[in-house]
Design an enzyme around this catalytic site. Structure first.
Site, PDB file in Angstrom:
ATOM      1  N   GLU A 256       0.821  -1.220   0.000  1.00 31.63           N
ATOM      2  CA  GLU A 256       0.000   0.000   0.000  1.00 31.63           C
ATOM      3  C   GLU A 256       0.852   1.265   0.000  1.00 31.63           C
ATOM      4  O   GLU A 256       0.816   2.065   0.933  1.00 31.63           O
ATOM      5  CB  GLU A 256      -0.946  -0.001   1.202  1.00 31.63           C
TER       6      GLU A 256
ATOM      7  N   GLU B 281      -5.564  -8.131  -1.091  1.00 31.86           N
ATOM      8  CA  GLU B 281      -6.240  -7.938   0.191  1.00 31.86           C
ATOM      9  C   GLU B 281      -7.686  -7.585  -0.062  1.00 31.86           C
ATOM     10  O   GLU B 281      -7.977  -6.764  -0.934  1.00 31.86           O
ATOM     11  CB  GLU B 281      -5.624  -6.787   1.001  1.00 31.86           C
TER      12      GLU B 281
END
Ligand code: BG6
Length: 477
Positions: free
Chosen positions: A179, A372
């Site tokens: 991320e 995810e």
């Protein structure tokens, strides 16, 4: 055509959220170790409160986490029972280089991951490895200021060369930074940054981001040299931003919010800074610390595939101050009145996943990997420890159905899906254990009480069937 025949079904974790063993076998201290559960966590992970060591007042969940460091064989056997084709995990940087700036790695740390990868292979599970998932050696923070310092590029290059060389033939899929856009919202957790009084935060953030982007390209270059079979992916905290209304000003606000996130992937995938970012940074007086050779490196060593997390869509408004807010993955958003939310206020939007996949695929035209996705919820086990988590099955099945539509109806090229926290682990945002994502219940609470016993939940058996049928049977029965 539905999912590929070799579709990589599995689950995802991060070292600091499940391993524990924070000081074992030579491991050094990292930023993520000192992030406590409780109300101070937010200020610490966002770099506004300097907190570089343990104190007697807080509980630090990462110290022991769910003790995967000692129980990984048991955990991987459970993943294998569900039929995982892949397991996404991350490397604890300070297991390999305890301080971060050493020349020689710590053999015990290297051996730990080697054994773990071999255990995966034994069960026919392909490891998918994040090189850094929110971790930075504390020594590099104290001595160099974390990713704000250009020297990090060399330390990271040494780390990646060590990993690619040692695990050649064992690991094919690598992600450079988890991320990467979260650096803007949780700079201490994302990049080891603690702000000094009065400094230009934006300058520090984009300077650090540049160093990470250069490092990501450098890692790709090193991978090509060491093992041409390696596939490198970037990783984005994704989620389409909708305009709060059809008012053009709201539409522009939504586009700008999306670009703030896509900026990172634009560089990693297209190989250059996009014009909109150059203009904005110039306006704000931010200097990007380009060095000789950076432009060429970024251009030549772009990623092979685009991975991302998706929990929720977001909403932007031209006048956000007058709107209701809701929380989301690390940063908040304007509330969407058409969506339900989780117990933590994260809005649930399966169709948003299809929209997000299409946006990303249109933009980059490279294979996607959803690494995810999942529902953080409170589970209540019965007397035998079993959890009937239909709410989790509902969330996951609706998202997998949407992802299937993106593949079947829209033609998106998707490599795989690893849902988040396939075994209960510590929450990154809050440090809690009670915010659970897993198919496997772990008996441990927010403050470290519990036996650590593992028990499959109802979703465990459901996911096993999903994998067995390559996503054809999503029913809950
Ligand atoms: C992502 C992270 O932000 O979302 C994970 O990559 C994190 O590390 C996950 O755990 C879920 O967020 P949270 O705050 O519920 O743990």
């Amino acid at each position: 055509m539905s999912f590929r025949k070799d579709f990589l079904w599995g689950g995802a974790t991060a070292a600091n959220q499940l391993e524990g063993g924070y000081d074992e076998d030579g491991r050094g201290l990292a930023n993520v170790d000192v992030a406590p559960v409780g109300e101070d966590r937010h200020a610490i992970i966002s770099g506004d409160k300097k907190h570089l060591d343990f104190d007697g007042e807080h509980f630090y969940p990462a110290k022991k986490a769910i003790d995967h460091y000692h129980r990984y064989k048991e955990d991987i056997a459970l993943f294998a029972e569900m039929g995982f084709k892949t397991y996404r995990l991350s490397i604890g940087w300070t297991r390999i280089f305890p301080k971060g700036d050493e020349k020689e790695p710590n053999e015990a740390g290297l051996k730990f991951y080697e054994d773990l990868f071999k255990e995966c292979k034994k069960h026919g599970i392909e490891p998918l490895v994040t090189i850094t998932h929110f971790d930075c050696p504390m020594h590099l923070i104290k001595e160099y200021g974390g990713w704000r310092n250009r020297k990090m590029v060399d330390f990271y290059a040494n780390l990646t060369r060590t990993l690619f060389t040692r695990y050649k033939g064992l690991v094919k899929y690598w992600l450079t930074f988890n991320e990467i856009n979260i650096i803007l919202h949780a700079p201490f957790m994302g990049a080891g940054i603690v702000f000094e009084e009065g400094e230009n935060k934006k300058q520090v953030l984009y300077q650090a981001a540049h160093h990470e982007l250069v490092s990501s390209a450098m890692a790709t270059k090193i991978a090509r040299e060491v093992d041409p079979n390696i596939q490198i992916g970037c990783m984005l905290a994704a989620g389409k931003t909708y305009p709060n209304s059809p008012r053009p000003a709201d539409v522009l606000a939504a586009q700008q919010a999306d670009r703030q996130n896509y900026f990172f992937i634009d560089v990693q995938s297209r190989g250059e800074y996009p014009a909109y970012a150059l203009k904005e940074l110039e306006r704000e007086g931010v200097e990007i610390p380009f060095k000789e050779g950076d432009k060429e490196l970024l251009k030549e060593y772009t990623v092979d595939f685009i991975s991302f997390s998706y929990y929720s869509s977001r909403v932007a408004a031209a006048n956000p101050e007058n709107q209701d807010e809701t929380s989301g993955n690390i940063f908040s958003s304007v509330k969407n009145p058409y969506l339900e939310a989780s117990e933590w206020g994260w809005q649930i939007d399966p169709l948003g996943l299809r929209i997000t996949m299409n946006d990303i695929y249109d933009r980059y035209q490279k294979p996607l990997f959803i690494v995810e996705n999942g529902l953080g919820a409170i589970d209540t086990p019965d007397a035998s420890g079993y959890v009937e988590d239909d709410y989790r099955i509902d969330y996951l099945s609706s998202h997998i159905a949407a992802m299937k539509e993106a593949v079947e109806l829209d033609g998106v090229d998707l490599m795989g899906y690893t849902s988040w926290g396939c075994i209960d682990l510590v929450s990154a945002g809050t440090g809690e254990m009670k915010k659970r994502y897993g198919y496997i219940y772990v008996d441990r609470d927010n403050y470290g009480n519990g036996t650590l016993e593992r028990t499959p939940k109802k979703s465990f058996y459901w996911y096993k069937k999903v994998i067995e049928t390559n996503g054809e049977d999503l029913s809950n029965n």
